[in-house]
Design a protein around this motif. Structure first.
Motif, PDB file in Angstrom:
ATOM      1  N   ALA A  11       0.841  -1.199   0.000  1.00  0.00           N
ATOM      2  CA  ALA A  11       0.000   0.000   0.000  1.00  0.00           C
ATOM      3  C   ALA A  11       0.879   1.252   0.000  1.00  0.00           C
ATOM      4  CB  ALA A  11      -0.895  -0.010   1.231  1.00  0.00           C
ATOM      5  N   LEU A  12       0.429   2.261  -0.721  1.00  0.00           N
ATOM      6  CA  LEU A  12       1.171   3.516  -0.757  1.00  0.00           C
ATOM      7  C   LEU A  12       0.933   4.281   0.537  1.00  0.00           C
ATOM      8  CD1 LEU A  12       0.388   4.650  -4.404  1.00  0.00           C
ATOM      9  CD2 LEU A  12       2.606   3.932  -3.519  1.00  0.00           C
ATOM     10  N   PRO A  13       1.892   5.069   0.973  1.00  0.00           N
ATOM     11  CA  PRO A  13       1.647   5.922   2.137  1.00  0.00           C
ATOM     12  C   PRO A  13       0.475   6.861   1.870  1.00  0.00           C
ATOM     13  CG  PRO A  13       3.968   5.911   1.537  1.00  0.00           C
ATOM     14  CD  PRO A  13       3.241   5.209   0.436  1.00  0.00           C
ATOM     15  N   GLN A  14      -0.191   7.255   2.960  1.00  0.00           N
ATOM     16  CA  GLN A  14      -1.377   8.091   2.814  1.00  0.00           C
ATOM     17  C   GLN A  14      -0.988   9.530   2.487  1.00  0.00           C
ATOM     18  OE1 GLN A  14      -3.750   8.563   6.348  1.00  0.00           O
ATOM     19  NE2 GLN A  14      -5.580   9.098   5.202  1.00  0.00           N
ATOM     20  N   ALA A  15      -1.519  10.027   1.382  1.00  0.00           N
ATOM     21  CA  ALA A  15      -1.267  11.412   0.978  1.00  0.00           C
ATOM     22  C   ALA A  15      -2.560  12.209   1.120  1.00  0.00           C
ATOM     23  CB  ALA A  15      -0.782  11.457  -0.463  1.00  0.00           C
TER      24      ALA A  15
ATOM     25  N   ILE B 241      -8.353  11.894   8.276  1.00  0.00           N
ATOM     26  CA  ILE B 241      -7.057  11.355   8.721  1.00  0.00           C
ATOM     27  C   ILE B 241      -7.153  10.999  10.195  1.00  0.00           C
ATOM     28  CG2 ILE B 241      -4.664  11.973   9.238  1.00  0.00           C
ATOM     29  CD1 ILE B 241      -4.449  13.352   6.650  1.00  0.00           C
ATOM     30  N   ASP B 242      -6.725   9.789  10.478  1.00  0.00           N
ATOM     31  CA  ASP B 242      -6.687   9.289  11.856  1.00  0.00           C
ATOM     32  C   ASP B 242      -5.372   9.744  12.484  1.00  0.00           C
ATOM     33  OD1 ASP B 242      -6.334   7.784  14.133  1.00  0.00           O
ATOM     34  OD2 ASP B 242      -6.128   5.877  13.060  1.00  0.00           O
ATOM     35  N   ILE B 243      -5.486  10.596  13.501  1.00  0.00           N
ATOM     36  CA  ILE B 243      -4.297  11.134  14.158  1.00  0.00           C
ATOM     37  C   ILE B 243      -3.604  10.083  15.020  1.00  0.00           C
ATOM     38  CG2 ILE B 243      -3.539  12.825  15.896  1.00  0.00           C
ATOM     39  CD1 ILE B 243      -4.217  14.134  13.332  1.00  0.00           C
TER      40      ILE B 243
ATOM     41  N   THR C  16       3.401  18.082  11.471  1.00  0.00           N
ATOM     42  CA  THR C  16       3.703  17.151  10.384  1.00  0.00           C
ATOM     43  C   THR C  16       2.584  17.158   9.353  1.00  0.00           C
ATOM     44  OG1 THR C  16       4.954  15.767  11.908  1.00  0.00           O
ATOM     45  CG2 THR C  16       4.279  14.757   9.842  1.00  0.00           C
ATOM     46  N   ILE C  17       1.346  17.180   9.820  1.00  0.00           N
ATOM     47  CA  ILE C  17       0.214  17.185   8.880  1.00  0.00           C
ATOM     48  C   ILE C  17       0.248  18.436   8.002  1.00  0.00           C
ATOM     49  CG2 ILE C  17      -2.309  17.446   8.773  1.00  0.00           C
ATOM     50  CD1 ILE C  17      -2.416  15.471  11.109  1.00  0.00           C
TER      51      ILE C  17
ATOM     52  N   ALA D 249       2.731  19.896   7.082  1.00  0.00           N
ATOM     53  CA  ALA D 249       3.889  19.815   6.180  1.00  0.00           C
ATOM     54  C   ALA D 249       3.692  18.772   5.079  1.00  0.00           C
ATOM     55  CB  ALA D 249       5.145  19.467   6.981  1.00  0.00           C
ATOM     56  N   LEU D 250       2.630  17.980   5.170  1.00  0.00           N
ATOM     57  CA  LEU D 250       2.430  16.929   4.168  1.00  0.00           C
ATOM     58  C   LEU D 250       2.122  17.550   2.809  1.00  0.00           C
ATOM     59  CD1 LEU D 250       0.261  14.327   6.136  1.00  0.00           C
ATOM     60  CD2 LEU D 250       2.722  14.276   5.710  1.00  0.00           C
ATOM     61  N   SER D 251       2.588  16.852   1.782  1.00  0.00           N
ATOM     62  CA  SER D 251       2.262  17.346   0.446  1.00  0.00           C
ATOM     63  C   SER D 251       0.751  17.293   0.285  1.00  0.00           C
ATOM     64  CB  SER D 251       2.952  16.492  -0.618  1.00  0.00           C
ATOM     65  OG  SER D 251       2.698  15.133  -0.394  1.00  0.00           O
TER      66      SER D 251
END
Lengths: 372, 219
Positions: free
Chosen positions: B2-6, B39-41, B53-54, B56-58
């Protein structure tokens, strides 16, 4: 250590300010966002008169008469558009200014150019105007030829003035003058090289002489247990290879052992060669198996620490980011030495950096959030 | 793999855990808002450290509407203040009150403190409110809690005591709701999955406040 990089009119960047570099900095982002351009910009600033500077031209098609255009934002060099690469390195600011001059008076350069204030390690061919003229194909001193003028500054003091001649002249550097500056050794490495560079063999040979090769060998053995020993073989001045004892009747050239061993060894042998400098690496760990990536990062970080070397590398790999985090989580590693910077293009002219320190990166990785 | 969550949606909802994620997903389906990414923190203690961090996410730069759902626990006002502080620390404009949407900000932001922006409590309290008075299992779960109250120490256990120690459940609302879920004809072990299995009618008035908040924020 490089702390800050500013770019103006350089390749994809109209303007960019990039700070918070650390001892081990990874650069990420989508294709064509400018990661490798950041490496080449730093390399241009640090390499100055290193012969390897010519690699920059070789990275592009040497036969293309337009390769120099690729360094200018918008692929459109002009006399008015100046590239500026600004660097703050260990608190000292400096810059390179690059201008396109469509008609350099070669005769004036040859008459007034070369002076005897060149660094000691400067390639001899650059010192002799007649050789420069012949080498670069400048048969007539009266010709006006296009060139990139590259000027280096430390603070406000100009240290170098170099012309990089462009076709129809044979491309190459013409040094008008160059004063010694603060040493800024650097190396720019690309993945998937065909052969281990001669410089790696020379570096291992030097380490053997001073009794410092065993540490490198031990790191290689930890990553690749089948490699029992490494021996430099210098075949002629400046040329050489590294032989690996892998338990066969005779040692084999390291180049035959696969991409991972070759890449790891090249990195490990480049760092001592540029003590106190910066290692710029495109697609770090591209040939390394995921299972040994953390150990790989830990090894090169340890060697970089020993030789006071900064590593700035690009990556698309989530596995490398995870490995770097895992490596810096180990005892004895300084969390502050790891930074990940992702570049995002927000418009055709704007690229914004986002900085992840060790903690931020760890939170993203532990939640399996996309940070590339 | 699975790809990381974007972050792929311009509407983003931050939830405290998987239960909240599944419950909110079901609630958004009920009100026909399909384009919200939740998004589940990963827990109530993760919100503050995770927010830098959130952001900063693309993809976060593209977010135009941001919802934050937190449990009040013992103090709704205190939880709201904590969320407001976290938002400010990350360069985001915080609404002054929970349950309302700050429209003149980029992104637009709304905060909901479970169960109703006033009471102490959590999502389980909201879901308990959504159980019909006529449901006989409701009384059974209350009797079960009463029984525990008679047989176990009512005070809080000492720090670090075993999960099996004879003390009254420290999260009574969770215990009561799980007693109810255990009594279903097809027992459910997780609140969020129970919501997805339509254990609750999310159109009931008990959920109207949260429904309206999500509509105002995301529709």
């Amino acid at each position: 250590m490089i702390d800050l990089l500013t770019l103006k009119n350089y390749k994809t960047f109209k303007r960019l300010a990039l700070g918070q570099f650390s001892r081990f900095t990874l650069l990420g982002g989508m294709n064509d966002v400018g990661k490798t351009s950041i490496l080449t910009a730093i390399y241009i600033y640090t390499a100055r008169l290193q012969p390897a500077m010519a690699n920059l031209a070789a990275m592009r098609s040497q036969n293309s008469p337009t390769w120099a255009e690729t360094y200018f934002h918008g692929f459109s060099p002009s006399a008015e558009k100046q590239i500026e690469i600004g660097v703050v390195r260990s608190g000292v600011s400096g810059r390179v200014e690059i201008q396109y001059d469509p008609a350099v008076q070669v005769g004036a350069l040859l008459d007034n150019g070369l002076q005897n204030r060149l660094p000691e390690n400067h390639p001899p061919s650059m010192l002799d105007p007649s050789r420069v003229a012949a080498e670069f194909g400048l048969m007539s001193g009266e010709q006006n030829l296009p060139a990139l003028r590259m000027r280096w500054f430390e603070g406000d003091e100009q240290k170098s003035d170099i012309y990089w001649m462009l076709p129809p002249a044979k491309p190459g550097m013409y040094v008008k003058y160059s004063l010694p500056g603060i040493p800024a050794p650097s190396a720019l490495l690309f993945p998937f090289m065909r052969e281990l560079p001669d410089a790696a063999a020379r570096s291992l040979s030097e380490l053997v002489k001073v009794g410092a090769a065993a540490e490198i060998t031990s790191h290689v053995k930890m990553l690749f247990p089948h490699i029992q020993d490494l021996t430099p073989v210098l075949t002629e001045p400046g040329k050489g290879t590294v032989l690996a004892d892998v338990g066969l009747p005779k040692p084999v050239p390291i180049s035959e052992l696969g991409e991972g061993a070759k890449e790891a060894l090249n990195l490990m042998l480049t760092i001592p060669r540029i003590r106190g400098g910066v290692l710029l690496c495109d697609e770090l760990g591209a040939g390394i198996h995921a299972s040994i990536l953390p150990r790989f990062v830990q090894s090169i970080a340890a060697i970089a620490g020993k030789y006071d070397c900064q590593i700035i590398a690009t990556t698309h790999s989530y596995e490398l980011l995870s490995a770097a985090y895992e490596a810096f989580a180990q005892d004895g590693m300084n969390h502050g030495d790891l930074t990940y910077i992702r570049l995002d293009r927000t418009s055709s002219a704007t690229v914004l950096p986002t900085v992840f320190n060790y903690e931020k990166l760890g939170i993203a990785l532990s939640n399996d959030w996309e940070v590339r | 793999m699975a790809l990381p969550q974007a972050i792929k949606q311009q509407k983003l909802l931050l939830a405290e855990g998987k239960d909240e994620l599944h419950f909110l997903d079901q609630l958004l389906k009920t009100i026909n808002i399909p384009d919200v990414q939740i998004i589940d923190i990963g827990g109530k203690d993760k919100f503050r450290p995770s927010l830098p961090t959130i952001t900063a996410l693309s993809g976060f730069r593209s977010v135009v509407r941001l919802g934050i759902i937190r449990d009040a626990e013992t103090d709704a006002a205190g939880t709201l203040a904590s969320v407001q502080q976290s938002l400010k620390e990350n360069g985001l404009t915080a609404p002054q009150h929970s349950g309302v949407v700050l429209a003149n900000a980029m992104p637009q932001i709304g905060i909901w403190i479970m169960p109703d922006n006033r009471r102490a409590g959590c999502i389980e309290d909201l879901c308990w409110d959504g159980i019909s008075e006529a449901d006989p299992r409701r009384g059974c779960a209350e009797m079960f809690m009463g029984c525990l109250g008679e047989r176990l120490e009512k005070k809080a256990g000492p720090p670090g005591c075993s999960a099996t120690a004879y003390y009254f459940p420290k999260q009574a609302a969770k215990a009561k709701l799980h007693a109810y879920l255990a009594g279903l004809y097809e027992p459910q072990r997780e609140l969020g999955r129970a919501a997805q299995a339509d254990v609750w009618d999310l159109r009931l008035s008990a959920f109207a406040g949260l429904r309206n908040f999500l509509i105002e924020l995301f529709q």
